[in-house]
Design an enzyme around this catalytic site. Sequence first.
Site, PDB file in Angstrom:
ATOM      1  NE  ARG A  57       0.182   1.584   3.367  1.00 38.41           N
ATOM      2  CZ  ARG A  57       1.109   2.486   3.609  1.00 38.41           C
ATOM      3  NH1 ARG A  57       2.389   2.125   3.730  1.00 38.41           N
ATOM      4  NH2 ARG A  57       0.829   3.757   3.713  1.00 38.41           N
ATOM      5  CG  ASP A 253      -3.062   8.179  -1.522  1.00 34.87           C
ATOM      6  OD1 ASP A 253      -2.828   8.622  -0.392  1.00 34.87           O
ATOM      7  OD2 ASP A 253      -2.860   7.003  -1.861  1.00 34.87           O
TER       8      ASP A 253
END
Length: 354
Positions: A57, A253
Site C-alpha cells: 500500500r 495519493d
Amino acid sequence: MSFSSAETVPQGVVQAMFLHPDAVLLLDQTALPREVRYTKITTADEMRHAIQTMIVRGAPAIGVAGAYGVVLSGRQHLSEPGQTCEKFVQLLLADADLLSQARPTAVNLQWAIDRLKTLIQRLADASETPQTILQKLEAEAQTIYEEDLAMCHAIGQNGAALVPKSARILTYCNAGALATAGYGTALGVVRSAFETDPTLQVIACETRPRLQGARLTSWEMVQENIPVTLITDNMSAWLMKQGRVDLVVVGADRIAANGDTANKIGTYLLAIAAKRHNIPFYVAAPSSTIDPQIANGDEIPIEVRPDEEIYWIHDETICPEGVSFYNPAFDVTPAELITAIITEKGVFRFPYHW
Ligand code: MRU
C-alpha cells in the site's frame, strides 16, 4: 504463500518489494509489526488482490507493484500453448486494465500502468516478439522502481531545508519506505533531516482505521533509531495547542492541478488544526502523484473500503449489531490549507505552477 525473509531478501533494509526472476516478493504490510514476512506473488491476479487487501500500500508503492503485476502477466502468458503475438498483447492489456482499477484514489497506480501500456502498444506496432516485449516491460518496470527511489531521496533533500533544528515533526498514515520504492516521501524528509540533526523527533498519529501510523511509521522509525512518539488521532490538535508540534508533513495519493490533495482520511482535519495554530503543513510527493488532468479536488475519486475495517479490531467487534458504517479511505485537503508541496523538483507554493 509466505515464507521467512532470511534466505530470500537482504537484511536490514526496509524495502516493500523485490522483483525476482520467478516472482515478486512483497513485504506483507498487514502483518507488521508483529511479523516480518514476505509474500510470493506470481500472477497479475495475485498482485491485484495484494494491492486491494493492502499487503502492499501507499501511492508510489502500488504504482511500482502494479507495474510489476504487468510483468507477471507477461511471464504468465508468454509460455501459454499456441500463444500468438496478438493474443499475448491482448492478454497483457486486459491484465493491465484490471490492475489499474485495483484501488481508485492513488493516481500513481494508473500512471505507472499507463506508462507500460504505452510501451506495449509501441512494441506491438513495431511487430516485436512477445519475448522482446516482456524483456522491455521488465526493464521499464525496474526503471519506474529506480526513478521512484531517486525521487524520494530528492524530496527528502528538498524538504529537509524546511525543517528547523530539533523539530517535532507530526506525520500521518505511512508515507515512508514501505509506501514507496524506498526512503519515503514525508518520512524521506524526516530521514534526510535526521542525517544532519539527530535531535529531531517524530510524532506519529495512529491513523484509524488501518493503523498505518501505529503499525508502519512507528516500525520504520524504530528500525533506524529515529525517536518516535505515537499518539491517537484525536490528540493531534491538543498537542498543537500545547506548542508540542513544529511542523506537519504528510504524503499524498493524488494532487489536482490546483494543489488540492487527496491523502489518508483524517489529513484534512490535521490541516485545519495546523492552520488554526499557525503550524506549517507540508505535503511531500513525487511528481507522479500530480494529476494535471484534474482541475481540483472535487474530481478525485475517493475509495470507500469495507465496513469491517471500522468494526473489527484484533479479531473483536467493537460495536453492537445494528450500527451502520461509512468508510471513506481518503479525504481532500484544499490547496489553501497547504503551506507548500515538496516534490523531487523543488518546493511549490500556492498558486501552483508545476
Ligand atoms: O490506504 P493507504 O495506506 O495506501 O494510504 C496511504 C496514504 O494515504 C499515504 O499517505 C500516501 O499514499 C502517500 S505514500 C508515500
